[in-house]
Design an enzyme around this catalytic site. Structure first.
Site, PDB file in Angstrom:
ATOM      1  N   ASP A   1      -6.761  -8.606   7.251  1.00  0.00           N
ATOM      2  CA  ASP A   1      -8.069  -7.947   7.271  1.00  0.00           C
ATOM      3  C   ASP A   1      -9.173  -8.808   6.662  1.00  0.00           C
ATOM      4  O   ASP A   1     -10.325  -8.761   7.111  1.00  0.00           O
ATOM      5  CB  ASP A   1      -8.014  -6.577   6.590  1.00  0.00           C
ATOM      6  CG  ASP A   1      -7.449  -6.611   5.179  1.00  0.00           C
ATOM      7  OD1 ASP A   1      -6.972  -7.674   4.734  1.00  0.00           O
ATOM      8  OD2 ASP A   1      -7.457  -5.549   4.512  1.00  0.00           O
TER       9      ASP A   1
ATOM     10  N   LYS B   1       0.847  -1.192   0.000  1.00  0.00           N
ATOM     11  CA  LYS B   1       0.000   0.000   0.000  1.00  0.00           C
ATOM     12  C   LYS B   1       0.887   1.248   0.000  1.00  0.00           C
ATOM     13  O   LYS B   1       1.807   1.345  -0.788  1.00  0.00           O
ATOM     14  CB  LYS B   1      -0.989  -0.044   1.163  1.00  0.00           C
ATOM     15  CG  LYS B   1      -1.872  -1.300   1.174  1.00  0.00           C
ATOM     16  CD  LYS B   1      -2.891  -1.249   2.277  1.00  0.00           C
ATOM     17  CE  LYS B   1      -3.799  -2.491   2.256  1.00  0.00           C
ATOM     18  NZ  LYS B   1      -3.191  -3.626   2.903  1.00  0.00           N
TER      19      LYS B   1
END
Length: 454
Positions: free
Chosen positions: A183, A147
């Protein structure tokens, strides 16, 4: 990408999933298929207070999950959540791992003070949205920062221990980190608390990934389980296309997005689906159309001509106005004006179409992936005809884009229709943070059962 092509993509992902589950062959694919060691799912009997941490994207979320007896007297718990979000400063995205984890621990202290938890001994479940290897539920070796993170160290280290060390440096907290998860695994577990039939966790937000329940006997790297139970597997499907599986479908605009991204050549699947990149794909298409005189009768395109100049939220806003069906174009004109472009009515229609096509492709590629996961689950239950499974979904694109959810659900249904399985989608509210806390609850419940058995 037509239905025949989407079916081929689904076939390829299903093949890569099976290869990735085997230690001897997983080097031939990029999807990691990582065992999570989460094999105790919430069944409604859990009680108590738990802390959930969720580090994903550029936000840290800290929450307190309290599970109490149901007010209606049923077997299922009632869950209450208090939470706080903290923006990760830019300097922490590019500093050291110790600086990042000290930031996390400092905000845990802040949350504890605000909620009167300073003296409480509470278990912590930690959702850490980066690739890592696990050999137990509280041990995770970081494989790579992804990310927006460009941290200089930490790869090859245990993220649980780094967090425990940071908590110890704070000196005042009595929280104990007992579980770590990705996640998508957290989202799956959160989904199970809403629907016991949930077997898939899906994130479609800044990034994208999926997890699902797999037979432990099919995961070659996991040993020591005598019964054939199921375990959450973190697919890391953002890597799916990195071996060329989608080369035939990658456009010149995808190649430009990839070339200017932090990690060229990686996360190709994610770069065609997720919120970090949808706006940039649209921007590049619009710039190409403008360069050949199809739209925008201007030589200077303002911010639209600059990398990152068209935010992905604009794609959602423009689509929402277009589907309202009233012929209004104020939103799209305002957005274009904000990025330095004056648009004619014809330009507006073209921009709406580009946003629509980019959104459809993203949702349909995601559907191809989910249909592969559903077929893999079906293969684990050959005795069940017309199997129905639930997918718990979280993420800003799924929740915020006005048509993504319907596009995903309808196309998944079409792709699964001839395979004896149907997927139902639910919004996994509070998603990965709540899931992490529930995993901590499940860990402690299992530990108590083992102590009781002894």
């Amino acid at each position: 990408i037509n239905d025949v092509q989407l079916a081929l993509i689904s076939d390829r992902m299903l093949q890569d999933m099976s290869i990735g589950l085997q230690k001897s062959t997983k080097s031939n694919v990029r999807m990691e298929m990582l065992p999570s060691y989460v094999d105790s799912l919430p069944d409604g009997s859990e009680r108590g207070a738990y802390i959930g941490l969720d580090l994903g994207g550029t936000n840290l979320r800290v929450l307190l999950l309290t599970l109490t007896d149901s007010i209606d007297g049923g077997a299922k718990f009632d869950a209450t959540i208090k939470s706080e979000s903290y923006k990760v400063p830019n300097e922490k995205l590019e500093g050291t791992s110790a600086e990042l984890f000290d930031f996390i621990a400092a905000n845990m202290v802040d949350f504890a003070i605000k909620n009167g938890l300073e003296e409480k001994m509470l278990p912590v479940g930690f959702t850490f949205s980066f690739p890592f290897d696990q050999d137990r539920i509280d041990h995770a070796i970081l494989k790579q920062w992804t990310k927006a993170y460009n941290i200089k160290d930490g790869v090859g280290e245990d993220v649980v221990q780094m967090l425990r060390d940071a908590i110890a440096r704070q000196g005042s907290l009595k929280f104990e980190v007992v579980a770590v998860c990705n996640d998508t695994v957290g989202t799956l577990v959160s989904g199970v608390s809403e629907d016991q039939n949930c077997q898939i966790g899906l994130i479609v937000g800044t990034g994208t990934n999926a997890a699902y329940l797999e037979k432990v006997s099919n995961i070659e790297s996991v040993n020591g389980y005598k019964d054939d139970r199921f375990m959450c597997v973190d697919m890391e499907w953002e890597y799916f296309a990195d071996t060329g599986a989608l080369n035939h479908f990658v456009t010149e605009f995808d190649k430009q997005v990839d070339a200017t991204s932090p990690m060229p050549g990686e996360f190709i699947f994610e770069k065609m689906i997720s919120g970090m990149y949808l706006g940039e794909i649209v921007r590049l298409i619009l710039c190409q159309l403008a360069s050949v005189g199809n739209i925008f009768n201007e030589k200077c395109l303002g911010d639209l001509g600059t990398t990152g100049g068209f935010d992905s939220r604009y794609v959602s806003d423009i689509t929402e106005e277009a589907i309202a069906g009233h012929g209004e174009t104020n939103v799209v004109k305002s957005i274009l004006a904000s990025v330095g472009v004056k648009a004619s009515q014809g330009d507006v229609h073209t921009v709406q179409l580009v946003c629509e096509f980019v959104s459809i492709r993203a949702a349909h590629l995601c559907a191809a992936g989910i249909s592969a996961v559903a077929r893999k689950i079906k293969a684990n239950h050959p005795e069940k005809n017309d199997l129905v499974v639930t997918a718990g979904v979280d993420g800003s694109v799924y929740a915020g884009h006005p048509t993504f959810d319907t596009l995903l659900e309808d196309k998944t249904d079409e792709l699964c229709r001839n395979h004896g399985v149907k997927v139902q989608f639910i919004r996994a509210k509070d998603g990965s943070g709540k899931g992490a806390a529930l995993i901590a609850a499940g860990y402690l419940k299992t530990a108590r059962q083992l102590v009781g058995a002894c």
